[in-house]
Design a protein around this motif. Structure first.
Motif, PDB file in Angstrom:
ATOM      1  N   PRO A  65       1.251  -1.020   0.119  1.00 23.62           N
ATOM      2  CA  PRO A  65      -0.180   0.215  -0.396  1.00 23.62           C
ATOM      3  C   PRO A  65       1.192   1.050   0.010  1.00 23.62           C
ATOM      4  O   PRO A  65       1.768   1.324   0.675  1.00 23.62           O
ATOM      5  CB  PRO A  65      -0.201  -0.080   1.387  1.00 23.62           C
ATOM      6  CG  PRO A  65      -0.900  -1.519   2.023  1.00 23.62           C
ATOM      7  CD  PRO A  65       0.980  -1.688   0.982  1.00 23.62           C
ATOM      8  N   TYR A  66       0.031   2.029  -1.376  1.00 21.50           N
ATOM      9  CA  TYR A  66       1.355   3.893  -1.161  1.00 21.50           C
ATOM     10  C   TYR A  66       0.501   4.459   0.463  1.00 21.50           C
ATOM     11  O   TYR A  66       1.070   5.252   0.933  1.00 21.50           O
ATOM     12  CB  TYR A  66       1.095   4.332  -2.097  1.00 21.50           C
ATOM     13  CG  TYR A  66       1.691   3.981  -2.970  1.00 21.50           C
ATOM     14  CD1 TYR A  66       3.190   3.808  -3.751  1.00 21.50           C
ATOM     15  CD2 TYR A  66       0.730   2.902  -3.856  1.00 21.50           C
ATOM     16  CE1 TYR A  66       3.315   2.957  -5.100  1.00 21.50           C
ATOM     17  CE2 TYR A  66       1.100   1.715  -4.860  1.00 21.50           C
ATOM     18  CZ  TYR A  66       2.546   2.574  -5.896  1.00 21.50           C
ATOM     19  OH  TYR A  66       3.164   1.999  -6.470  1.00 21.50           O
ATOM     20  N   LEU A  67      -0.710   4.644   0.249  1.00 19.18           N
ATOM     21  CA  LEU A  67      -1.361   5.073   1.877  1.00 19.18           C
ATOM     22  C   LEU A  67      -1.559   4.965   2.912  1.00 19.18           C
ATOM     23  O   LEU A  67      -1.623   4.695   3.593  1.00 19.18           O
ATOM     24  CB  LEU A  67      -1.841   6.382   1.335  1.00 19.18           C
ATOM     25  CG  LEU A  67      -1.423   7.539   0.084  1.00 19.18           C
ATOM     26  CD1 LEU A  67      -2.445   8.454  -0.506  1.00 19.18           C
ATOM     27  CD2 LEU A  67      -0.327   8.601   1.195  1.00 19.18           C
ATOM     28  N   GLY A  68      -2.915   4.310   2.084  1.00 20.42           N
ATOM     29  CA  GLY A  68      -3.916   3.083   3.255  1.00 20.42           C
ATOM     30  C   GLY A  68      -3.426   1.907   3.626  1.00 20.42           C
ATOM     31  O   GLY A  68      -1.392   1.827   3.832  1.00 20.42           O
ATOM     32  N   ARG A  69      -4.403   1.454   4.575  1.00 16.42           N
ATOM     33  CA  ARG A  69      -4.252   0.429   5.206  1.00 16.42           C
ATOM     34  C   ARG A  69      -3.481  -1.165   3.891  1.00 16.42           C
ATOM     35  O   ARG A  69      -3.187  -2.422   4.853  1.00 16.42           O
ATOM     36  CB  ARG A  69      -4.450  -0.199   6.998  1.00 16.42           C
ATOM     37  CG  ARG A  69      -4.326   0.889   7.375  1.00 16.42           C
ATOM     38  CD  ARG A  69      -5.569   0.982   8.760  1.00 16.42           C
ATOM     39  NE  ARG A  69      -5.641   1.290   9.637  1.00 16.42           N
ATOM     40  CZ  ARG A  69      -6.793   2.017  10.013  1.00 16.42           C
ATOM     41  NH1 ARG A  69      -7.638   2.417   8.619  1.00 16.42           N
ATOM     42  NH2 ARG A  69      -6.888   3.585  10.449  1.00 16.42           N
ATOM     43  N   HIS A  70      -4.437  -1.232   3.782  1.00 16.35           N
ATOM     44  CA  HIS A  70      -5.131  -1.832   2.099  1.00 16.35           C
ATOM     45  C   HIS A  70      -4.132  -1.432   1.187  1.00 16.35           C
ATOM     46  O   HIS A  70      -4.298  -0.417   0.997  1.00 16.35           O
ATOM     47  CB  HIS A  70      -6.036  -3.046   2.917  1.00 16.35           C
ATOM     48  CG  HIS A  70      -6.843  -2.925   4.239  1.00 16.35           C
ATOM     49  ND1 HIS A  70      -6.526  -3.969   4.498  1.00 16.35           N
ATOM     50  CD2 HIS A  70      -7.390  -1.978   4.951  1.00 16.35           C
ATOM     51  CE1 HIS A  70      -6.594  -4.603   5.906  1.00 16.35           C
ATOM     52  NE2 HIS A  70      -6.942  -3.117   5.998  1.00 16.35           N
ATOM     53  N   ARG A  71      -4.334  -2.502  -0.385  1.00 18.58           N
ATOM     54  CA  ARG A  71      -5.001  -2.287  -1.271  1.00 18.58           C
ATOM     55  C   ARG A  71      -6.353  -3.030  -1.791  1.00 18.58           C
ATOM     56  O   ARG A  71      -6.492  -3.929  -0.976  1.00 18.58           O
ATOM     57  CB  ARG A  71      -3.909  -3.252  -2.571  1.00 18.58           C
ATOM     58  CG  ARG A  71      -2.129  -2.444  -2.100  1.00 18.58           C
ATOM     59  CD  ARG A  71      -1.922  -1.069  -2.677  1.00 18.58           C
ATOM     60  NE  ARG A  71      -1.852  -1.683  -4.456  1.00 18.58           N
ATOM     61  CZ  ARG A  71      -0.921  -0.848  -4.828  1.00 18.58           C
ATOM     62  NH1 ARG A  71      -1.229   0.800  -5.031  1.00 18.58           N
ATOM     63  NH2 ARG A  71      -1.232  -0.652  -6.481  1.00 18.58           N
ATOM     64  N   VAL A  72      -7.285  -2.282  -1.760  1.00 22.00           N
ATOM     65  CA  VAL A  72      -7.862  -2.904  -2.712  1.00 22.00           C
ATOM     66  C   VAL A  72      -8.740  -2.263  -4.197  1.00 22.00           C
ATOM     67  O   VAL A  72      -8.119  -1.599  -4.645  1.00 22.00           O
ATOM     68  CB  VAL A  72      -9.267  -1.778  -1.826  1.00 22.00           C
ATOM     69  CG1 VAL A  72     -10.703  -2.075  -1.939  1.00 22.00           C
ATOM     70  CG2 VAL A  72      -9.133  -1.849   0.288  1.00 22.00           C
ATOM     71  N   ALA A  73      -9.042  -3.820  -4.241  1.00 21.35           N
ATOM     72  CA  ALA A  73      -9.445  -4.141  -5.902  1.00 21.35           C
ATOM     73  C   ALA A  73     -10.974  -4.332  -5.766  1.00 21.35           C
ATOM     74  O   ALA A  73     -11.491  -4.975  -5.126  1.00 21.35           O
ATOM     75  CB  ALA A  73      -8.740  -5.544  -6.451  1.00 21.35           C
ATOM     76  N   VAL A  74     -11.622  -3.382  -6.259  1.00 23.38           N
ATOM     77  CA  VAL A  74     -13.128  -3.811  -6.691  1.00 23.38           C
ATOM     78  C   VAL A  74     -13.235  -4.110  -8.465  1.00 23.38           C
ATOM     79  O   VAL A  74     -12.898  -3.151  -9.155  1.00 23.38           O
ATOM     80  CB  VAL A  74     -14.157  -2.506  -6.813  1.00 23.38           C
ATOM     81  CG1 VAL A  74     -14.840  -2.378  -6.967  1.00 23.38           C
ATOM     82  CG2 VAL A  74     -13.933  -2.317  -4.814  1.00 23.38           C
ATOM     83  N   ILE A  75     -13.677  -5.050  -8.503  1.00 24.89           N
ATOM     84  CA  ILE A  75     -13.851  -6.323  -9.557  1.00 24.89           C
ATOM     85  C   ILE A  75     -15.837  -5.876 -10.843  1.00 24.89           C
ATOM     86  O   ILE A  75     -16.245  -6.819  -9.705  1.00 24.89           O
ATOM     87  CB  ILE A  75     -13.137  -7.255 -10.008  1.00 24.89           C
ATOM     88  CG1 ILE A  75     -12.163  -7.116  -9.692  1.00 24.89           C
ATOM     89  CG2 ILE A  75     -13.286  -8.109 -11.356  1.00 24.89           C
ATOM     90  CD1 ILE A  75     -10.971  -8.582  -9.554  1.00 24.89           C
ATOM     91  N   ASP A  76     -16.268  -4.856 -11.226  1.00 28.74           N
ATOM     92  CA  ASP A  76     -17.417  -5.029 -11.513  1.00 28.74           C
ATOM     93  C   ASP A  76     -18.027  -5.977 -13.117  1.00 28.74           C
ATOM     94  O   ASP A  76     -16.676  -6.536 -13.114  1.00 28.74           O
ATOM     95  CB  ASP A  76     -17.194  -3.716 -11.835  1.00 28.74           C
ATOM     96  CG  ASP A  76     -18.870  -3.323 -12.108  1.00 28.74           C
ATOM     97  OD1 ASP A  76     -19.558  -3.876 -11.394  1.00 28.74           O
ATOM     98  OD2 ASP A  76     -18.938  -2.030 -11.954  1.00 28.74           O
ATOM     99  N   CYS A  77     -19.105  -5.764 -12.772  1.00 27.71           N
ATOM    100  CA  CYS A  77     -18.882  -7.357 -14.293  1.00 27.71           C
ATOM    101  C   CYS A  77     -18.136  -8.432 -14.077  1.00 27.71           C
ATOM    102  O   CYS A  77     -18.431  -9.109 -14.799  1.00 27.71           O
ATOM    103  CB  CYS A  77     -19.097  -6.067 -15.423  1.00 27.71           C
ATOM    104  SG  CYS A  77     -19.789  -4.488 -15.918  1.00 27.71           S
ATOM    105  N   ALA A  78     -18.240  -8.773 -12.508  1.00 29.87           N
ATOM    106  CA  ALA A  78     -17.716 -10.493 -12.651  1.00 29.87           C
ATOM    107  C   ALA A  78     -18.895 -11.010 -13.090  1.00 29.87           C
ATOM    108  O   ALA A  78     -18.107 -12.227 -13.534  1.00 29.87           O
ATOM    109  CB  ALA A  78     -17.807 -10.554 -10.891  1.00 29.87           C
TER     110      ALA A  78
END
Length: 326
Positions: A116-129
């Motif tokens: 992570p650059y800034l946050g506590r996590h890296r979060v991915a949102v994958i739409d149209c699964a």
């Protein structure tokens, strides 16, 4: 109401408990009807997870820290978003592993593995699964099996049945319920999506909990098609030729491009399926139930064919003929 999202407080409480207990999973699959706020919920959840101004055990965002400000500006380096590209009907391999020149050095699977650059996590949102194919699912599989530290992946789809088993089995399922008609009507009016309260109430009753569908049904041209289609479908003998011509004309009215024409056809197929589901709910013990179920299934089959780029006129005529025979 959690973070201005209507209708899903119970899901927010579930995530609040998860954070308090320190049991955040690496992969979630959000499923439910279109237009109920799944993607919005995913982004709000990401904002809370990335916020540096609140404790990690709380499902809140301070709206003041650099992370929150970057989220509000849609420019957070730790939020990765993937969705359908223009003119594409499925998620493509390059979105996950990069193109040939940058294979495995670009794309979501590479980016989610970075710290992570800034946050506590890296979060991915994958739409149209729903639109994963075998190659894209296989590309993501290793990441799901061995998730990078501090990574969270949220997939957004419409139903478990539309997910490939390799994706479904490695995700925690979060089911989003349809919105109540009264809430839909309120949202339509408050967001100035419909300027007539009566129209808002009417389409909200028919939209089966989907804001997207309620907005689409408020369109005058689609509403006229809905009215004429119901008249034909309620006849003892369905005139399949007249039904097919009407639906074909409406699809063509969306323009010359294939994408808008497919979308228009899917709207009509959805309306017809809703028509039969309303009959089913009104008389669940009727001897007509088998016929209603066959017709609903035929609408779903036609939607699948449209999604798979089958020739539209062929889909329409075969669908109308099958409804008339069933």
């Amino acid at each position: 109401m959690w973070m201005d999202i209507h209708g899903h407080d119970s899901i927010a409480e579930r995530f609040a408990r998860t954070l308090r207990d320190g049991r955040l999973a690496s992969t979630y699959l959000f499923v439910g009807p279109g237009g109920v706020g799944k993607r919005m919920f995913a982004r709000r959840l990401a904002k809370c997870l990335l916020c540096t101004g609140t404790p990690a055990t709380e499902l809140e965002a301070c709206d003041q820290c650099e992370s929150c400000q970057l989220m509000d500006a849609d420019n957070h380096p730790d939020l990765l978003e993937v969705g359908l590209l223009k003119d594409k009907r499925t998620l493509i391999l390059e979105q996950f592993v990069g193109d040939d020149e940058h294979r495995n050095r670009a794309g979501l699977c590479h980016d989610i593995s970075l710290k992570p650059y800034l946050g506590r996590h890296r979060v991915a949102v994958i739409d149209c699964a729903d639109t994963f194919n075998n190659s894209t699912a296989n590309a993501l599989l290793k990441t799901l099996e061995e998730p990078p530290p501090r990574s969270v992946i949220i997939l957004v789809g419409t139903s478990e049945a539309r997910q490939l088993s390799t994706i479904r089995s490695r995700s925690q399922i979060v089911r989003f319920a349809p919105l109540e008609p009264a809430m839909l009507a309120q949202l339509l009016v408050e967001n100035e999506l419909v300027d007539n309260t009566q129209v808002a109430q009417t389409v909200s009753e028919l939209a089966e909990g989907s804001l997207d569908q309620a907005v689409a049904m408020a369109d005058e041209a689609l509403w006229q098609v809905h009215t004429r289609a119901v008249e034909l479908l309620n006849q003892p003998v369905i005139d399949s030729v007249k039904l097919a011509v009407m639906v074909h004309d409406y699809s063509n009215s969306a323009g010359k491009e294939a994408g808008p024409r497919r979308t228009a056809l899917l709207q009509v197929l959805g309306l017809v399926a809703r028509h039969y589901r309303r009959h089913l709910r009104a008389a669940p013990a009727s001897p007509e139930v088998p016929r209603l179920l066959r017709r609903i299934d035929r609408c779903l089959d036609a939607e699948y064919q449209v999604d798979r780029n089958v020739h539209l006129q062929t889909v329409i005529q075969a669908w109308a003929d099958d409804l008339a025979r069933s």
